[in-house]
Design a protein around this motif. Structure first.
Motif, short mmCIF file in Angstrom:
data_model
loop_
_atom_site.label_atom_id
_atom_site.label_comp_id
_atom_site.label_asym_id
_atom_site.label_seq_id
_atom_site.Cartn_x
_atom_site.Cartn_y
_atom_site.Cartn_z
N THR A 130 0.88 -1.14 -0.04
CA THR A 130 0.11 -0.17 0.02
C THR A 130 0.91 1.21 0.02
OG1 THR A 130 -1.82 -1.10 1.33
CG2 THR A 130 -1.96 1.31 1.14
N TRP B 46 0.94 5.48 0.60
CA TRP B 46 0.16 6.35 1.39
C TRP B 46 0.58 7.80 1.15
CZ3 TRP B 46 -3.55 4.63 4.80
CH2 TRP B 46 -3.70 3.45 5.18
N GLU C 159 -4.84 6.62 0.37
CA GLU C 159 -4.27 5.21 0.50
C GLU C 159 -4.54 4.36 -0.86
OE1 GLU C 159 -5.88 1.21 2.79
OE2 GLU C 159 -6.60 3.03 3.58
#
Length: 298
Positions: A31, A33, A44
């Motif tokens: 992920t 960010w 996100e």
């Protein structure tokens, strides 16, 4: 330096953030960010599935770091917060400084687990900010001021061995280097100029240092990502389709891709119309030998 390389990448997120900043990547969850500082949003993006979420924040966040699988660190205009992954609850960890007229800006976690974080005036007032070292302790955090009289702190990153820190004041445009203790991230020498960019177009903005020690720097106002050797020699320049790239981050399972945030801050209607990708988040489209960011040690 060779000529500017044309953009060969893609747009990862088509949201036009006013001030996209502070990108980071969590390899455990694949992920990415990043923040829209002025919009008080935390973005996100799961790279594998392209699933996207936007989290509203009550603060102006600018730096993100993993603490552990359940907790994250956010640096903001209201100080440092622990963000709980489950539910997104924010728990105030402590102040960076006692100056409400300032907000946090660029920062990065050193290999020791300590955070370097810069602050600046909310309207970039001259000399209003500082750069701090934040270490986690059994009692919470210990904040040490490293450099004061900073207008726009940027470019904070560290050599692969953790022995050198890089930073800049974008209002001065001197890319600086300083020897630091690899065990703590605290300076052990006086800063020196790595590269004097004061007469060049654009401002030194966010930066990352790869596994070979090369520094990848976003050049705000010039629409490029510049690459420096550890001795300050500029060896490459990559064009990006935004005028104001703000900060890069290594992403992907092998840390071999480069994500870049950008901003439309300060542009009038005509400027935004001519810079349609301003504020979008992109991938540079070149293979890099990146490194994963260390966790903040709390």
């Amino acid at each position: 330096m060779t000529g500017t390389q044309p953009f060969a990448g893609s747009i990862l997120c088509h949201v036009n953030s006013e001030l996209g900043e502070g990108p980071s990547y969590d390899p455990a969850t694949d992920t990415a960010w990043w923040f829209d500082i002025k919009g008080r949003k935390l973005h996100e993006l799961h790279l594998g599935s392209s699933a996207k979420r936007v989290h509203e924040l009550p603060v102006m966040g600018s730096v993100f770091a993993v603490i552990d699988p359940a907790r994250q660190l956010i640096a903001s205009d209201e100080g440092l917060f622990v963000r709980h992954v489950e539910g997104g609850r924010l728990e105030r960890l402590g102040a960076i400084e006692d100056k409400p007229e300032c907000r946090s800006n660029d920062g990065r976690v050193h290999q020791s687990g300590a955070l370097w974080i810069g602050t600046m005036g909310r309207s970039a007032e001259k000399g209003a900010g500082s750069i701090y070292h934040v270490a986690g302790t059994s009692a919470g955090i210990r904040v040490t001021k490293l450099y004061s009289n900073v207008s726009i702190p940027n470019g904070i990153c560290f050599s692969p061995d953790g022995a050198v820190a890089y930073f800049t004041d974008s209002a001065v445009n001197h890319f600086m280097r300083v020897t630091v203790d690899p065990a703590t991230g605290l300076p052990v020498g006086a800063p020196e100029i790595l590269s004097d960019e004061s007469g060049s177009p654009g401002d030194i903005d966010g930066a990352v240092c790869d596994a070979d020690g090369l520094i990848w720097n976003a050049r705000w106002g010039a629409g490029t990502i510049d690459v420096y050797r550890p001795d300050g020699t500029k060896i490459r320049r990559h064009a990006v389709p935004v005028t104001q790239p703000s900060c890069p981050a290594f992403v992907g399972a092998k840390a071999d891709r480069l994500l870049v945030t950008s901003a439309w801050q300060g542009m009038d209607q005509a400027g935004r119309a001519s810079d349609i990708h301003a504020g979008r988040t992109l991938e540079l489209g070149v293979t890099v030998r990146g490194r994963f960011e260390p966790a903040f040690r709390l």
